[in-house]
Design a protein around this motif. Structure first.
Motif, PDB file in Angstrom:
ATOM      1  N   GLU A  96      45.033  38.411  41.728  1.00 55.32           N
ATOM      2  CA  GLU A  96      45.264  37.249  42.578  1.00 55.32           C
ATOM      3  C   GLU A  96      46.295  36.350  41.897  1.00 55.32           C
ATOM      4  O   GLU A  96      46.020  35.752  40.851  1.00 55.32           O
ATOM      5  CB  GLU A  96      43.946  36.497  42.799  1.00 55.32           C
ATOM      6  N   PRO A  97      47.509  36.255  42.436  1.00 56.17           N
ATOM      7  CA  PRO A  97      48.591  35.572  41.720  1.00 56.17           C
ATOM      8  C   PRO A  97      48.334  34.088  41.478  1.00 56.17           C
ATOM      9  O   PRO A  97      48.770  33.539  40.461  1.00 56.17           O
ATOM     10  CB  PRO A  97      49.812  35.785  42.626  1.00 56.17           C
ATOM     11  N   ARG A  98      47.608  33.445  42.372  1.00 55.42           N
ATOM     12  CA  ARG A  98      47.374  32.010  42.191  1.00 55.42           C
ATOM     13  C   ARG A  98      46.412  31.719  41.046  1.00 55.42           C
ATOM     14  O   ARG A  98      46.393  30.608  40.513  1.00 55.42           O
ATOM     15  CB  ARG A  98      46.844  31.402  43.490  1.00 55.42           C
ATOM     16  N   GLY A 136      47.619  30.714  27.789  1.00 60.71           N
ATOM     17  CA  GLY A 136      47.110  30.656  29.155  1.00 60.71           C
ATOM     18  C   GLY A 136      46.188  31.815  29.457  1.00 60.71           C
ATOM     19  O   GLY A 136      46.532  32.974  29.218  1.00 60.71           O
ATOM     20  N   GLY A 137      45.018  31.530  30.003  1.00 63.46           N
ATOM     21  CA  GLY A 137      44.013  32.554  30.234  1.00 63.46           C
ATOM     22  C   GLY A 137      44.141  33.264  31.569  1.00 63.46           C
ATOM     23  O   GLY A 137      44.486  32.670  32.586  1.00 63.46           O
ATOM     24  N   TRP A 138      43.840  34.547  31.536  1.00 63.70           N
ATOM     25  CA  TRP A 138      43.918  35.436  32.699  1.00 63.70           C
ATOM     26  C   TRP A 138      42.481  35.783  33.082  1.00 63.70           C
ATOM     27  O   TRP A 138      41.878  36.665  32.489  1.00 63.70           O
ATOM     28  CB  TRP A 138      44.669  36.687  32.276  1.00 63.70           C
ATOM     29  N   PRO A 139      41.882  35.102  34.037  1.00 66.18           N
ATOM     30  CA  PRO A 139      40.450  35.274  34.301  1.00 66.18           C
ATOM     31  C   PRO A 139      40.116  36.618  34.940  1.00 66.18           C
ATOM     32  O   PRO A 139      40.886  37.151  35.738  1.00 66.18           O
ATOM     33  CB  PRO A 139      40.122  34.121  35.250  1.00 66.18           C
ATOM     34  N   GLU A 142      38.788  40.849  40.008  1.00 67.22           N
ATOM     35  CA  GLU A 142      37.570  41.206  40.730  1.00 67.22           C
ATOM     36  C   GLU A 142      37.588  40.731  42.184  1.00 67.22           C
ATOM     37  O   GLU A 142      37.097  41.435  43.087  1.00 67.22           O
ATOM     38  CB  GLU A 142      36.364  40.628  39.987  1.00 67.22           C
ATOM     39  N   SER A 143      38.166  39.580  42.438  1.00 68.37           N
ATOM     40  CA  SER A 143      38.200  39.050  43.805  1.00 68.37           C
ATOM     41  C   SER A 143      39.051  39.920  44.721  1.00 68.37           C
ATOM     42  O   SER A 143      38.709  40.134  45.894  1.00 68.37           O
ATOM     43  CB  SER A 143      38.715  37.610  43.808  1.00 68.37           C
ATOM     44  N   ILE A 144      40.147  40.437  44.210  1.00 66.81           N
ATOM     45  CA  ILE A 144      41.011  41.315  45.015  1.00 66.81           C
ATOM     46  C   ILE A 144      40.321  42.652  45.277  1.00 66.81           C
ATOM     47  O   ILE A 144      40.371  43.195  46.396  1.00 66.81           O
ATOM     48  CB  ILE A 144      42.369  41.527  44.316  1.00 66.81           C
ATOM     49  N   ILE A 149      31.633  46.006  41.042  1.00 68.57           N
ATOM     50  CA  ILE A 149      32.087  45.952  42.440  1.00 68.57           C
ATOM     51  C   ILE A 149      32.385  47.353  42.962  1.00 68.57           C
ATOM     52  O   ILE A 149      31.998  47.721  44.072  1.00 68.57           O
ATOM     53  CB  ILE A 149      33.323  45.041  42.564  1.00 68.57           C
ATOM     54  N   VAL A 150      33.082  48.163  42.163  1.00 72.27           N
ATOM     55  CA  VAL A 150      33.394  49.536  42.576  1.00 72.27           C
ATOM     56  C   VAL A 150      32.109  50.350  42.706  1.00 72.27           C
ATOM     57  O   VAL A 150      31.944  51.139  43.656  1.00 72.27           O
ATOM     58  CB  VAL A 150      34.377  50.187  41.587  1.00 72.27           C
ATOM     59  N   ARG A 151      31.183  50.149  41.787  1.00 74.86           N
ATOM     60  CA  ARG A 151      29.905  50.872  41.859  1.00 74.86           C
ATOM     61  C   ARG A 151      29.168  50.516  43.154  1.00 74.86           C
ATOM     62  O   ARG A 151      28.626  51.386  43.835  1.00 74.86           O
ATOM     63  CB  ARG A 151      29.069  50.543  40.625  1.00 74.86           C
TER      64      ARG A 151
END
Length: 428
Positions: free
Chosen positions: A180-182, A201-204, A209-211, A239-241
């Motif tokens: 998610e780019p935002r 800068g953190g990459w959550p 997971e949301s995408i 999520i995939v499971r």
């Protein structure tokens, strides 16, 4: 010579057998085989696998030949035991038309070191605004079945839905770069304790997971296939499971570097560890290994991302994201999955040959080591251990995170339809 006798190889890690190749196919598998006039390869108990298939490779040509070409990339692939690779669309120009994918396909044919199947862009120019010529790319000589804007996320839900609907008509698959780019503006590394301590800068994890959650629901709604590129978090695994438990047609891949490396390495500020998605935590790494073992994650894909020296030999913030991986992938999988007891060699063949070939519909690849099958094979010295020296890479780039690290296993021979592409560790 048209006939090759591989003597005393552990086929898929099992009992030692002989394999006789005649021309482009496997003629016989058994013990005590002989063939007059055949070239003999003494395997001496090395492991024989079907040729590896990489569903996620960046070959950079056309446009960034300073970092890789189809020729150098396929030479690297052969060195790593691959007989087929899928080339991502983020080239210059972007592979979003029949003309560009046919160019890449032709260059692969000319290289001769492994089969190259182009991946078509989902959207024009990877801009996420308008669907690319999906049908034209599928109907071209390249026969594209996998589409991805990798490097960029198809973040518009309407565009993603339309892409899933379009490829359903011919059994294609959309491979999503879940970001998610935002939520990742200005992100430099995994969001967590280490990023806080380093002030980067953190990459959550939720940006990935949301995408994934959105796209598996879209795939269910449309009744189409979606593939998740370089899955990297424990949450994504769950999520995939869940999606698979509902019968949603989703597949997922993990990279070798996400099976081994963690965000603790970023403390060195060495840009070789800068990658997209970022290196995650030890907890994520363990979850990814377990998911690959239990089949939640279907395949290993390298995300081979070559960069010229100047794009990595700079300060962290300015450095390009990505790592080369074709020539070290099998060794990393051996260390993280075989030597930990999580996978057998037969299961590695499933995750690195059979399943990626099935997902991408790579004809003639990912086939059993059996009579009548194409002789796409790789011979591995599993007992070897040695330090990684990028100076010996066939790739044009050297941005490996494993330089100086001891890894197990070494590919000694690769055959593409019975023709040697790697012999005794040297390119044919």
């Amino acid at each position: 010579m048209s006939k090759i006798l591989i003597r005393g190889a552990k086929v898929l890690g099992g009992e030692a057998q002989d394999v006789l190749i005649d021309g482009e196919t496997i003629e016989a598998v058994g013990t005590g085989l002989s063939a007059e006039g055949a070239a003999v390869v003494e395997a001496g108990g090395k492991v024989l696998l079907p040729g590896l298939v990489d569903l996620h490779t960046h070959l950079r040509e056309p446009g960034r030949e300073d970092s890789e070409t189809v020729l150098t990339g396929t030479r690297a692939a052969a060195s790593g035991g691959y007989t087929a690779v899928f080339a991502m669309a983020n080239t210059f120009p972007v592979a979003d038309t029949a003309g560009v994918v046919e160019q890449v396909y032709r260059l692969g044919k000319e290289s001769g070191y492994c089969d190259v199947q182009p991946i078509g862009a989902v959207t024009v120019g990877l801009e996420g605004k308008k669907l690319a010529e999906l049908g034209a790319m599928h109907e071209s000589a390249a026969g594209v079945t996998v589409f991805s804007d990798d490097g960029k996320c198809v973040d518009d839900a309407v565009i993603m839905r339309r892409a899933l609907e379009y490829v359903k008509a011919f059994g294609g698959v959309v491979a999503q770069h879940a970001q998610e780019p935002r939520l990742t503006e200005g992100a430099q590394m995994n969001e967590g304790v280490v990023s806080a301590e380093l002030g980067l800068g953190g990459w959550p994890a939720v940006a990935e997971e949301s995408i994934i959650a959105r796209d598996v629901l879209l795939a269910e709604h449309v009744g189409s296939r979606v593939h998740i590129c370089h899955l990297s978090t424990a949450g994504s695994v769950e999520i995939v499971r869940w999606a698979k438990s509902r019968g949603i047609d989703v597949t997922a891949e993990v990279t070798p570097h996400h099976l081994l490396l963690t965000d603790e390495l970023v403390r060195s500020y060495n840009p070789v560890y800068k990658v997209n998605p970022p290196l995650r935590t030890e907890r994520d790494v363990m979850a990814l290994r377990e998911a690959l073992a239990d089949g939640t994650i279907d395949i290993v894909a390298t995300d081979h991302a070559p960069h010229p020296h100047e794009d990595k030999d700079c300060e962290w913030a300015a450095a390009a994201m990505g790592m080369v991986g074709l020539e070290t992938a099998l060794s990393v999988v051996q260390q993280t999955m075989i030597e930990t007891g999580l996978l057998t060699w037969e299961a590695v063949a499933d995750r690195m040959s059979f399943k990626p070939a099935k997902i991408g519909r790579a004809t003639g690849h990912g086939r059993p080591v059996s009579p009548g099958e194409p002789a796409n094979l790789v011979l591995v010295d599993a007992d070897y251990r040695g330090e990684v020296d990028p100076a010996g890479f066939a790739s044009r780039s050297r941005n490996t995170p494993y330089e100086g690290r001891e890894l197990p296993g070494r590919v000694t021979h690769t055959w593409l339809r019975g023709r040697p592409t790697l012999v005794d560790g040297k390119l044919a």
